[in-house]
Each structure stands twice: as structure tokens, then as C-alpha cells.
Design an enzyme around this catalytic site. Sequence first.
Site, PDB file in Angstrom:
ATOM      1  CD  GLU A   1      -3.309  -2.656   7.251  1.00  0.00           C
ATOM      2  OE1 GLU A   1      -2.296  -2.886   6.649  1.00  0.00           O
ATOM      3  OE2 GLU A   1      -3.924  -1.526   7.152  1.00  0.00           O
TER       4      GLU A   1
ATOM      5  N   GLY B   1       2.699  -1.249   4.157  1.00  0.00           N
ATOM      6  CA  GLY B   1       3.203   0.188   3.893  1.00  0.00           C
ATOM      7  C   GLY B   1       4.461   0.742   3.595  1.00  0.00           C
ATOM      8  N   GLY B   2       5.322   1.074   4.585  1.00  0.00           N
ATOM      9  CA  GLY B   2       6.572   1.653   4.484  1.00  0.00           C
ATOM     10  C   GLY B   2       7.490   0.649   3.849  1.00  0.00           C
TER      11      GLY B   2
ATOM     12  CD  GLU C   1      -2.833   5.497   6.942  1.00  0.00           C
ATOM     13  OE1 GLU C   1      -2.541   5.571   5.598  1.00  0.00           O
ATOM     14  OE2 GLU C   1      -1.718   4.941   7.411  1.00  0.00           O
TER      15      GLU C   1
ATOM     16  CB  SER D   1       5.410  -2.167  11.834  1.00  0.00           C
ATOM     17  OG  SER D   1       4.929  -0.846  11.999  1.00  0.00           O
TER      18      SER D   1
ATOM     19  CG  ASN E   1      -1.578   1.239   1.598  1.00  0.00           C
ATOM     20  OD1 ASN E   1      -1.832   1.955   0.421  1.00  0.00           O
ATOM     21  ND2 ASN E   1      -2.387   1.410   2.704  1.00  0.00           N
ATOM     22  CD1 TRP E   2       3.368   0.861  -2.809  1.00  0.00           C
ATOM     23  CD2 TRP E   2       3.614   1.969  -4.798  1.00  0.00           C
ATOM     24  NE1 TRP E   2       4.275   0.176  -3.552  1.00  0.00           N
ATOM     25  CE2 TRP E   2       4.273   0.682  -4.782  1.00  0.00           C
ATOM     26  CE3 TRP E   2       3.446   2.780  -5.844  1.00  0.00           C
ATOM     27  CZ2 TRP E   2       4.986   0.442  -6.060  1.00  0.00           C
ATOM     28  CZ3 TRP E   2       4.218   2.313  -7.145  1.00  0.00           C
ATOM     29  CH2 TRP E   2       4.436   1.183  -7.165  1.00  0.00           C
ATOM     30  CE  LYS E   3       0.158   3.551   4.901  1.00  0.00           C
ATOM     31  NZ  LYS E   3       0.226   3.597   6.075  1.00  0.00           N
TER      32      LYS E   3
ATOM     33  N   GLY F   1       2.778   2.005  10.888  1.00  0.00           N
ATOM     34  CA  GLY F   1       3.519   2.983  10.569  1.00  0.00           C
ATOM     35  C   GLY F   1       4.395   3.338  11.857  1.00  0.00           C
TER      36      GLY F   1
ATOM     37  CG  HIS G   1      -5.476   1.930   5.163  1.00  0.00           C
ATOM     38  ND1 HIS G   1      -5.223   2.715   6.141  1.00  0.00           N
ATOM     39  CD2 HIS G   1      -4.557   0.830   5.103  1.00  0.00           C
ATOM     40  CE1 HIS G   1      -3.862   2.546   6.402  1.00  0.00           C
ATOM     41  NE2 HIS G   1      -3.361   1.198   5.919  1.00  0.00           N
TER      42      HIS G   1
HETATM   43  C1  PEP Z   1      -0.657   0.228   6.309  1.00  0.00           C
HETATM   44  O1  PEP Z   1      -0.673   1.210   6.030  1.00  0.00           O
HETATM   45  O2  PEP Z   1      -1.419  -0.511   5.407  1.00  0.00           O
HETATM   46  C2  PEP Z   1       0.381  -0.417   6.714  1.00  0.00           C
HETATM   47  C3  PEP Z   1       0.494  -1.691   7.074  1.00  0.00           C
HETATM   48  O3  PEP Z   1       1.629   0.290   6.968  1.00  0.00           O
HETATM   49  P1  PEP Z   1       3.173   0.138   7.421  1.00  0.00           P
HETATM   50  O4  PEP Z   1       3.707  -1.317   6.809  1.00  0.00           O
HETATM   51  O5  PEP Z   1       3.917   1.344   7.119  1.00  0.00           O
HETATM   52  O6  PEP Z   1       2.868  -0.172   9.060  1.00  0.00           O
END
Ligand code: PEP
Length: 253
Positions: A170, A237-238, A100, A216, A12-14, A176, A98
Site C-alpha cells: 500500500e 478502505g473507502g 496509519e 484508492s 479495511n473499514w478503519k 485515501g 497498516h
Molecule cells: C487502506 O487503508 O488500506 C486503503 C487502501 O484505503 P483506500 O482504499 O481508501 O485508499
Amino acid sequence: MNPKRRPIIAGNWKMNMTATQARELASKLIPLVASVKDRDIVLGPPFTSIASVAETIKGTNISLAAQNLHWEDKGAFTGEISAEMLLDLNCRYVIIGHSERRQSFGETDETVNKKVKQSLKKGLLPILCVGETLAEREAGKLNDIISRQVTGGLKDIQASDMQKVVIAYEPVWAIGTGKTATPQQANEVHALIRQKVKALYSAGIADGLRIQYGGSVTPANVSTLMAMPDIDGALVGGASLKPESFAALVNFK
Ligand code: PEP
């Protein structure tokens, strides 16, 4: 991981990656995962980069996800994107609900459910995100929150559509933050989600349901997470923003 369920690793590149950067990332990733056959690899660029990634990954073993969609077919919805627009760019999946989007953009179980229904109606595969905040976990509300989000997100979804649905667990406190749920903590909630889906549908549907963990996930912790019986993939994400680290996630042992 359970051999009955095909693992799915999604990035997920956000709100990261211009179209040019996205093309570059995707081109570097392709050779690093080219030999992977036994798991699904999914990239979730922002809307403006979907076309450039679609062109770059054409004919490869990588699929595309959008990060959102609108529940209506078309019309006066300024700033929104329809399922048809996503399908036209070869999107196969769509990330829905999500945390966010729930926290910062007012998404509710009701709007999430409308989006899940629309994606299935149009032929996109929904990745339905659920997860509790730290305050909810500490207040002992974990089961209630997860049950509510799963039941609400899947309201009126037919059993015959359930093999197209992926759920991503999640925990909001792990996104994050560098704080990963332990594999045991994550697996416990995955088992709870599977139990809920069994109660809503059947044992067979619950058994076939793919549940990703997100929060994470890194190349250092992916294998221990994936070793758990109810964890079928990762939503990342990251660590999905660098070709080498995403490839390492995809190639988990
Ligand atoms: C996400 O936003 O779906 C996520 C899991 O982010 P991260 O891996 O950066 O925690």
C-alpha cells in the site's frame, strides 16, 4: 493475477461502522457475493463491530479480519486486544502494520514483526502491510524501504508458516487520496516483494505468496490492477464501506 494463487479481496473499514451499521452493511453484502467461489472475501471491521459482523456472516463465504492485535497473550495491556479474543469471535485474518498505525501510532518493523509472529503462533493469518511514502519514493528509497519492511516484518518467520502470510503493498501516497498507483507501478513493487521473499525463503514460497495492492482501489480500476501478473488481491478502505461497491470489487472480471 496468477491462476496458481487464489485472489483475496479484503475491506479495511478503519474507524467506521458502529455495530449496528456493520450488521446492516454485512447483511446487504451477503447476497451480492453469495455465488463467489474462486476468491477469498474478507471484511475488517473495527473491534467493536467484529461480533455483530461475525454473527451476520456465519455460514457464508465471507471471512473476518481484525485491524490490529497485541503481541502478548494476555495481561495488563489496557486498551489492547489479544489473538485469543479475535479467534473467539471467528476472526481468520489480522491486518498488521497498516501505514496509519505506523505513522500515527508508533508501530515499527519490530512491533509489526512481534504481531506477525503472535498471529501465526495463535492461528490467525497475518496481512502484513508495507509501503513507501511519496517523499521516500521521490528520494529513490523505494527499494530500501520495501526491503526493510518485508525483511523486518518477516524476521524469524519459519518457511513452513509462509503459506499463511499475505502481504499488502500500500503506497502511503495512494491511501485515501484517490491517487492509485498505475497497474505497472504496483506490479513492479509486487515483483520486488516477491523477489525479496524468494531471496529470504525460496522460489516456491515466493511463487505461492499472495500480495494484495491497496490504495484508492475502486470498481473502476480493480480489473486492470488484478490483470497484472503479480497482483493477487486488493486491500480496500473507502470503497469497502458500501455493499454495492465492495461487491463490485469482489466480482471483478
Ligand atoms: C487502506 O487503508 O488500506 C486503503 C487502501 O484505503 P483506500 O482504499 O481508501 O485508499
